[in-house]
Design a protein around this motif. Structure first.
Motif, PDB file in Angstrom:
ATOM      1  N   CYS A 121       0.785  -1.403  -0.081  1.00 55.76           N
ATOM      2  CA  CYS A 121       0.126   0.024  -0.196  1.00 55.76           C
ATOM      3  C   CYS A 121       0.917   1.400  -0.111  1.00 55.76           C
ATOM      4  O   CYS A 121       2.067   1.272   0.535  1.00 55.76           O
ATOM      5  N   VAL A 122       0.434   2.409  -0.533  1.00 54.11           N
ATOM      6  CA  VAL A 122       1.162   3.461  -0.450  1.00 54.11           C
ATOM      7  C   VAL A 122       1.453   4.034   1.000  1.00 54.11           C
ATOM      8  O   VAL A 122       2.359   4.950   1.149  1.00 54.11           O
ATOM      9  N   MET A 123       0.828   3.677   1.812  1.00 54.92           N
ATOM     10  CA  MET A 123       0.824   3.889   3.436  1.00 54.92           C
ATOM     11  C   MET A 123       1.781   3.160   4.045  1.00 54.92           C
ATOM     12  O   MET A 123       1.886   3.233   5.194  1.00 54.92           O
ATOM     13  N   ASN A 124       2.318   2.293   3.376  1.00 51.75           N
ATOM     14  CA  ASN A 124       3.387   1.425   4.142  1.00 51.75           C
ATOM     15  C   ASN A 124       4.668   2.244   4.491  1.00 51.75           C
ATOM     16  O   ASN A 124       4.775   2.990   3.686  1.00 51.75           O
ATOM     17  N   GLY A 125       5.356   1.967   5.523  1.00 54.34           N
ATOM     18  CA  GLY A 125       6.376   2.828   5.871  1.00 54.34           C
ATOM     19  C   GLY A 125       7.416   2.498   4.939  1.00 54.34           C
ATOM     20  O   GLY A 125       7.695   1.283   4.461  1.00 54.34           O
ATOM     21  N   THR A 126       8.573   3.502   5.031  1.00 54.64           N
ATOM     22  CA  THR A 126       9.515   3.428   4.126  1.00 54.64           C
ATOM     23  C   THR A 126      10.969   3.795   4.483  1.00 54.64           C
ATOM     24  O   THR A 126      10.861   5.029   5.258  1.00 54.64           O
ATOM     25  N   ASN A 127      11.953   3.207   4.442  1.00 55.38           N
ATOM     26  CA  ASN A 127      13.242   3.435   4.679  1.00 55.38           C
ATOM     27  C   ASN A 127      14.290   4.071   3.639  1.00 55.38           C
ATOM     28  O   ASN A 127      15.295   4.612   3.843  1.00 55.38           O
ATOM     29  N   SER A 128      13.979   3.871   2.555  1.00 52.53           N
ATOM     30  CA  SER A 128      14.790   4.051   1.295  1.00 52.53           C
ATOM     31  C   SER A 128      13.953   4.394   0.133  1.00 52.53           C
ATOM     32  O   SER A 128      12.457   3.822  -0.116  1.00 52.53           O
ATOM     33  N   LEU A 129      14.360   4.686  -0.738  1.00 50.84           N
ATOM     34  CA  LEU A 129      13.894   4.785  -2.352  1.00 50.84           C
ATOM     35  C   LEU A 129      13.492   3.534  -3.072  1.00 50.84           C
ATOM     36  O   LEU A 129      12.390   3.266  -3.453  1.00 50.84           O
ATOM     37  N   PRO A 130      14.334   2.485  -2.795  1.00 49.39           N
ATOM     38  CA  PRO A 130      14.231   1.053  -3.248  1.00 49.39           C
ATOM     39  C   PRO A 130      12.720   0.632  -2.781  1.00 49.39           C
ATOM     40  O   PRO A 130      11.935  -0.205  -3.227  1.00 49.39           O
ATOM     41  N   GLU A 131      12.877   0.854  -1.145  1.00 45.19           N
ATOM     42  CA  GLU A 131      11.779   0.388  -0.481  1.00 45.19           C
ATOM     43  C   GLU A 131      10.255   1.083  -1.068  1.00 45.19           C
ATOM     44  O   GLU A 131       9.295   0.676  -1.319  1.00 45.19           O
ATOM     45  N   THR A 132      10.349   2.437  -1.141  1.00 46.45           N
ATOM     46  CA  THR A 132       9.466   3.232  -1.952  1.00 46.45           C
ATOM     47  C   THR A 132       9.174   2.684  -3.127  1.00 46.45           C
ATOM     48  O   THR A 132       7.789   2.611  -3.368  1.00 46.45           O
ATOM     49  N   ASP A 133       9.985   2.247  -4.030  1.00 45.17           N
ATOM     50  CA  ASP A 133       9.672   1.980  -5.292  1.00 45.17           C
ATOM     51  C   ASP A 133       8.867   0.444  -5.160  1.00 45.17           C
ATOM     52  O   ASP A 133       8.074   0.173  -6.189  1.00 45.17           O
ATOM     53  N   LYS A 134       9.171  -0.156  -4.246  1.00 45.32           N
ATOM     54  CA  LYS A 134       8.262  -1.486  -4.237  1.00 45.32           C
ATOM     55  C   LYS A 134       7.018  -1.327  -3.913  1.00 45.32           C
ATOM     56  O   LYS A 134       6.142  -2.002  -4.092  1.00 45.32           O
TER      57      LYS A 134
END
Length: 280
Positions: free
Chosen positions: A215-228
């Motif tokens: 989901c777009v509301m998942n937390g993220t630590n990095s851009l690769p994680e955001t991209d997933k």
């Protein structure tokens, strides 16, 4: 409207979110260094969302404002404009882009040089540029900076920072395109800006980090994680957001679907199309 018809519509709307849960993608086990591996968060149920303190648009405060901070070239300005179009369709609220202001308004004490580029102190922007200049009809004021951001001296950088209950936030475009936006990386940078800005504003409307599905509301630590992460809200987060913003689901999904197609975000268009097919 008859009571029977009203109950039928209400039941259909409730069933919709349950039915589109088949379009949710189950979260995988987090890898080392990813958000869910480094932080233990509590699952936000629909019931707990209803009890959460959140901003809710009103007749007098129903506009999301974007404030560009920096000296933007034509391609960067185009990205901000496209992001405003996205946010308008995503939240089904009016979006206005304010006249850009110079980052020279940020004093030396709130900026630094790291890794050969300049960073701005995100908290200074919130407290000194946004909080005192939020338009009266703004439900949210989101700044977008050209330069990189840092939240405090011991941190390397941050994608953005927000004061959720005050309805103000700031995000930086800098790392979405490695400080050099061009035609070849424009779409990747734009999609990242779409995700991060809708994520931060989603927090302002009461959505916690999602532990339900990809989901777009998942937390993220990095851009690769955001991209997933998907640009899509999972079924549960869609239900939560609509309970506060009261938008027309079919209109929202149709407009998002068209936006994704217009920008050649084919995977995102496919996801919204699947939700739309169930709604229709």
């Amino acid at each position: 409207m008859s009571l029977i018809f009203f109950l039928h519509c209400k039941e259909k709307n409730t069933d919709y979110y349950h039915i589109i849960s088949v379009n949710d993608t189950k979260l995988s086990e987090p890898k080392a260094g990813e958000w869910r591996e480094t932080r233990k968060e509590k699952f936000q149920t629909y019931e707990s969302f209803q009890k959460t303190k959140k901003i809710i648009p009103s007749n007098n405060q129903n506009t999301i404002y974007l404030l560009p901070i920096g000296d933007f070239d034509s391609l960067e300005s185009k990205e901000i404009k496209q992001n405003s179009i996205y946010l308008e369709k995503y939240f089904q609220l009016k979006i206005k882009i304010l006249k850009p202001i110079s980052d020279n308004l940020i004093p030396k004490k709130a900026r630094r040089i790291i890794d050969n580029h300049e960073q701005l102190l995100a908290g200074y922007i919130l407290d000194h540029l946004l909080l005192t200049n939020k338009p009266k009809d703004a439900v949210v004021l989101m700044a977008i900076t050209q330069k990189d951001l840092y939240p405090k001296p011991e941190w390397n950088y941050v994608f953005g920072l927000a004061s959720y209950q005050k309805g103000i936030g700031v995000t930086s475009m800098y790392r979405f395109h490695d400080g050099n936006l061009n035609d070849s990386n424009f779409n990747k940078s734009l999609l990242r800006l779409n995700k991060i800005s809708s994520h931060e504003i989603g927090h302002m409307f009461g959505l916690n980090h999602c532990l339900n599905a990809v989901c777009v509301m998942n937390g993220t630590n990095s851009l690769p994680e955001t991209d997933k992460h998907y640009a899509r809200l999972c079924s549960l987060c869609q239900k939560k957001l609509n309970s506060s913003l009261k938008y027309d689901n079919q209109k929202r999904l149709s407009e998002l679907n068209q936006y994704f197609k217009n920008n050649n975000f084919l995977f995102e268009a496919k996801l919204t199309q699947k939700d739309l097919e169930i709604l229709k």
